[in-house]
Design a protein around this motif. Structure first.
Motif, PDB file in Angstrom:
ATOM      1  N   TYR A  36       4.778 -16.307   7.194  1.00 14.51           N
ATOM      2  CA  TYR A  36       4.144 -16.052   8.488  1.00 14.51           C
ATOM      3  C   TYR A  36       4.490 -17.155   9.491  1.00 14.51           C
ATOM      4  CZ  TYR A  36       0.488 -16.046  12.013  1.00 14.51           C
ATOM      5  OH  TYR A  36      -0.186 -16.092  13.204  1.00 14.51           O
ATOM      6  N   VAL A  37       4.389 -18.395   9.084  1.00 12.54           N
ATOM      7  CA  VAL A  37       4.675 -19.512   9.988  1.00 12.54           C
ATOM      8  C   VAL A  37       6.153 -19.521  10.377  1.00 12.54           C
ATOM      9  CG1 VAL A  37       4.786 -22.029  10.136  1.00 12.54           C
ATOM     10  CG2 VAL A  37       2.756 -20.933   9.210  1.00 12.54           C
ATOM     11  N   VAL A  38       7.045 -19.330   9.416  1.00 10.73           N
ATOM     12  CA  VAL A  38       8.479 -19.356   9.699  1.00 10.73           C
ATOM     13  C   VAL A  38       8.862 -18.221  10.646  1.00 10.73           C
ATOM     14  CG1 VAL A  38      10.760 -19.019   8.648  1.00 10.73           C
ATOM     15  CG2 VAL A  38       9.109 -20.569   7.592  1.00 10.73           C
ATOM     16  N   ILE A  39       8.375 -17.020  10.393  1.00 14.20           N
ATOM     17  CA  ILE A  39       8.735 -15.880  11.229  1.00 14.20           C
ATOM     18  C   ILE A  39       8.126 -16.017  12.618  1.00 14.20           C
ATOM     19  CG2 ILE A  39       8.475 -13.384  11.485  1.00 14.20           C
ATOM     20  CD1 ILE A  39       8.699 -13.229   8.417  1.00 14.20           C
ATOM     21  N   THR A  40       6.902 -16.530  12.717  1.00 14.92           N
ATOM     22  CA  THR A  40       6.282 -16.734  14.030  1.00 14.92           C
ATOM     23  C   THR A  40       7.083 -17.726  14.863  1.00 14.92           C
ATOM     24  OG1 THR A  40       4.095 -16.238  13.144  1.00 14.92           O
ATOM     25  CG2 THR A  40       4.174 -17.467  15.202  1.00 14.92           C
ATOM     26  N   VAL A  41       7.479 -18.821  14.257  1.00 20.26           N
ATOM     27  CA  VAL A  41       8.293 -19.813  14.971  1.00 20.26           C
ATOM     28  C   VAL A  41       9.641 -19.202  15.363  1.00 20.26           C
ATOM     29  CG1 VAL A  41       9.520 -22.006  14.695  1.00 20.26           C
ATOM     30  CG2 VAL A  41       7.142 -21.806  13.973  1.00 20.26           C
ATOM     31  N   ALA A  42      10.236 -18.406  14.478  1.00 20.52           N
ATOM     32  CA  ALA A  42      11.521 -17.771  14.772  1.00 20.52           C
ATOM     33  C   ALA A  42      11.403 -16.797  15.948  1.00 20.52           C
ATOM     34  CB  ALA A  42      12.052 -17.054  13.542  1.00 20.52           C
ATOM     35  N   VAL A  43      10.324 -16.026  16.005  1.00 24.36           N
ATOM     36  CA  VAL A  43      10.117 -15.089  17.118  1.00 24.36           C
ATOM     37  C   VAL A  43       9.981 -15.848  18.426  1.00 24.36           C
ATOM     38  CG1 VAL A  43       8.444 -13.477  18.120  1.00 24.36           C
ATOM     39  CG2 VAL A  43       9.177 -13.189  15.770  1.00 24.36           C
ATOM     40  N   LEU A  44       9.212 -16.929  18.430  1.00 25.01           N
ATOM     41  CA  LEU A  44       9.020 -17.693  19.663  1.00 25.01           C
ATOM     42  C   LEU A  44      10.306 -18.388  20.110  1.00 25.01           C
ATOM     43  CD1 LEU A  44       5.471 -19.126  18.985  1.00 25.01           C
ATOM     44  CD2 LEU A  44       6.105 -17.226  20.469  1.00 25.01           C
ATOM     45  N   ILE A  45      11.083 -18.899  19.170  1.00 24.47           N
ATOM     46  CA  ILE A  45      12.363 -19.519  19.524  1.00 24.47           C
ATOM     47  C   ILE A  45      13.330 -18.461  20.050  1.00 24.47           C
ATOM     48  CG2 ILE A  45      14.407 -20.655  18.561  1.00 24.47           C
ATOM     49  CD1 ILE A  45      12.487 -22.264  16.775  1.00 24.47           C
ATOM     50  N   ALA A  67       8.549 -13.266  27.166  1.00 22.14           N
ATOM     51  CA  ALA A  67       7.470 -13.972  26.463  1.00 22.14           C
ATOM     52  C   ALA A  67       6.327 -13.027  26.095  1.00 22.14           C
ATOM     53  CB  ALA A  67       6.948 -15.117  27.326  1.00 22.14           C
ATOM     54  N   ASP A  68       5.999 -12.068  26.955  1.00 21.97           N
ATOM     55  CA  ASP A  68       4.895 -11.163  26.633  1.00 21.97           C
ATOM     56  C   ASP A  68       5.212 -10.306  25.408  1.00 21.97           C
ATOM     57  OD1 ASP A  68       6.816  -9.702  28.014  1.00 21.97           O
ATOM     58  OD2 ASP A  68       5.347  -8.423  29.024  1.00 21.97           O
ATOM     59  N   ARG A  69       6.467  -9.910  25.265  1.00 24.94           N
ATOM     60  CA  ARG A  69       6.854  -9.143  24.078  1.00 24.94           C
ATOM     61  C   ARG A  69       6.827 -10.036  22.837  1.00 24.94           C
ATOM     62  NH1 ARG A  69      11.452  -4.866  24.237  1.00 24.94           N
ATOM     63  NH2 ARG A  69       9.740  -3.864  25.290  1.00 24.94           N
ATOM     64  N   ALA A  70       7.265 -11.280  22.977  1.00 21.65           N
ATOM     65  CA  ALA A  70       7.249 -12.208  21.839  1.00 21.65           C
ATOM     66  C   ALA A  70       5.821 -12.447  21.366  1.00 21.65           C
ATOM     67  CB  ALA A  70       7.905 -13.524  22.224  1.00 21.65           C
ATOM     68  N   TRP A  71       4.895 -12.669  22.295  1.00 21.01           N
ATOM     69  CA  TRP A  71       3.509 -12.890  21.898  1.00 21.01           C
ATOM     70  C   TRP A  71       2.898 -11.629  21.313  1.00 21.01           C
ATOM     71  CZ3 TRP A  71       1.678 -17.262  20.654  1.00 21.01           C
ATOM     72  CH2 TRP A  71       2.169 -18.422  21.244  1.00 21.01           C
ATOM     73  N   PHE A  72       3.333 -10.456  21.761  1.00 26.50           N
ATOM     74  CA  PHE A  72       2.876  -9.208  21.157  1.00 26.50           C
ATOM     75  C   PHE A  72       3.310  -9.144  19.693  1.00 26.50           C
ATOM     76  CE2 PHE A  72       3.729  -4.693  20.161  1.00 26.50           C
ATOM     77  CZ  PHE A  72       2.415  -4.228  20.204  1.00 26.50           C
ATOM     78  N   TYR A  73       4.558  -9.534  19.417  1.00 27.55           N
ATOM     79  CA  TYR A  73       5.032  -9.564  18.035  1.00 27.55           C
ATOM     80  C   TYR A  73       4.273 -10.600  17.203  1.00 27.55           C
ATOM     81  CZ  TYR A  73       8.909  -6.559  19.403  1.00 27.55           C
ATOM     82  OH  TYR A  73       9.671  -5.520  19.856  1.00 27.55           O
ATOM     83  N   VAL A  74       3.931 -11.719  17.797  1.00 28.11           N
ATOM     84  CA  VAL A  74       3.146 -12.729  17.076  1.00 28.11           C
ATOM     85  C   VAL A  74       1.765 -12.171  16.730  1.00 28.11           C
ATOM     86  CG1 VAL A  74       2.026 -14.982  17.302  1.00 28.11           C
ATOM     87  CG2 VAL A  74       4.405 -14.710  17.985  1.00 28.11           C
ATOM     88  N   LEU A  76       1.060  -8.994  16.250  1.00 25.85           N
ATOM     89  CA  LEU A  76       1.272  -8.043  15.150  1.00 25.85           C
ATOM     90  C   LEU A  76       1.473  -8.762  13.821  1.00 25.85           C
ATOM     91  CD1 LEU A  76       3.599  -5.366  16.786  1.00 25.85           C
ATOM     92  CD2 LEU A  76       1.145  -5.222  16.348  1.00 25.85           C
ATOM     93  N   LEU A  77       2.236  -9.851  13.835  1.00 25.56           N
ATOM     94  CA  LEU A  77       2.410 -10.643  12.613  1.00 25.56           C
ATOM     95  C   LEU A  77       1.083 -11.201  12.121  1.00 25.56           C
ATOM     96  CD1 LEU A  77       5.646 -12.627  13.508  1.00 25.56           C
ATOM     97  CD2 LEU A  77       5.388 -11.014  11.628  1.00 25.56           C
ATOM     98  N   THR A  78       0.245 -11.661  13.044  1.00 23.48           N
ATOM     99  CA  THR A  78      -1.058 -12.210  12.666  1.00 23.48           C
ATOM    100  C   THR A  78      -1.938 -11.143  12.050  1.00 23.48           C
ATOM    101  OG1 THR A  78      -0.879 -13.828  14.445  1.00 23.48           O
ATOM    102  CG2 THR A  78      -3.073 -13.447  13.531  1.00 23.48           C
ATOM    103  N   ILE A  79      -1.955  -9.958  12.644  1.00 22.41           N
ATOM    104  CA  ILE A  79      -2.744  -8.854  12.084  1.00 22.41           C
ATOM    105  C   ILE A  79      -2.250  -8.512  10.682  1.00 22.41           C
ATOM    106  CG2 ILE A  79      -3.257  -6.393  12.317  1.00 22.41           C
ATOM    107  CD1 ILE A  79      -3.264  -6.887  15.381  1.00 22.41           C
ATOM    108  N   VAL A  83      -4.454  -8.867   7.244  1.00 28.69           N
ATOM    109  CA  VAL A  83      -4.664  -7.713   6.369  1.00 28.69           C
ATOM    110  C   VAL A  83      -4.185  -8.034   4.958  1.00 28.69           C
ATOM    111  CG1 VAL A  83      -3.891  -5.343   5.912  1.00 28.69           C
ATOM    112  CG2 VAL A  83      -4.656  -5.992   8.193  1.00 28.69           C
ATOM    113  N   SER A  84      -3.027  -8.683   4.827  1.00 27.57           N
ATOM    114  CA  SER A  84      -2.526  -9.011   3.489  1.00 27.57           C
ATOM    115  C   SER A  84      -3.455  -9.979   2.761  1.00 27.57           C
ATOM    116  CB  SER A  84      -1.108  -9.576   3.556  1.00 27.57           C
ATOM    117  OG  SER A  84      -1.107 -10.899   4.028  1.00 27.57           O
ATOM    118  N   ARG A  85      -4.010 -10.968   3.477  1.00 29.34           N
ATOM    119  CA  ARG A  85      -4.959 -11.895   2.846  1.00 29.34           C
ATOM    120  C   ARG A  85      -6.258 -11.175   2.493  1.00 29.34           C
ATOM    121  NH1 ARG A  85      -3.743 -15.372  -0.108  1.00 29.34           N
ATOM    122  NH2 ARG A  85      -5.730 -16.377   0.130  1.00 29.34           N
TER     123      ARG A  85
END
Length: 98
Positions: A36-45, A67-74, A76-79, A83-85
């Motif tokens: 989650y952390v790696v993919i979130t950082v990759a999306v923002l970069i 940026a708005d699309r990137a934060w939308f993906y973040v 979705l990743l958080t959700i 859910v997985s946890r």
């Protein structure tokens, strides 16, 4: 009545408390968290680096990954992570001294 009675509950064995354990690890110790952390950082970069014409300056092509699309993906990743946890923890119990 017997002369030797013990007031031991099922939770204690030889005078010590037995500790129940959970089925899942702490969240920061899981591969889901690391991914989650790696993919979130990759999306923002990626949202910072990608532009419309591929050469780094803001030309007529526009910004393909705003940026708005990137934060939308973040979000979705958080959700997905939450859910997985939740599914991982749904069948387990927390540490408890019996």
């Amino acid at each position: 009545m017997s002369s030797t009675t013990t007031n031991r509950t099922d939770a204690s064995v030889n005078g010590t408390l037995r500790r129940r354990s959970t089925e899942t690890k702490a969240a920061f110790k899981t591969t889901e968290f690391i991914a989650y952390v790696v993919i979130t950082v990759a999306v923002l970069i990626a949202s910072l680096v990608v532009d419309g014409n591929g050469n780094g300056d803001n030309g007529a092509g526009g910004d393909y990954f705003r940026a708005d699309r990137a934060w939308f993906y973040v979000v979705l990743l958080t959700i997905g992570y939450l859910v997985s946890r939740g599914l991982a923890k749904s069948g387990s119990r927390d540490h408890a001294d019996a």
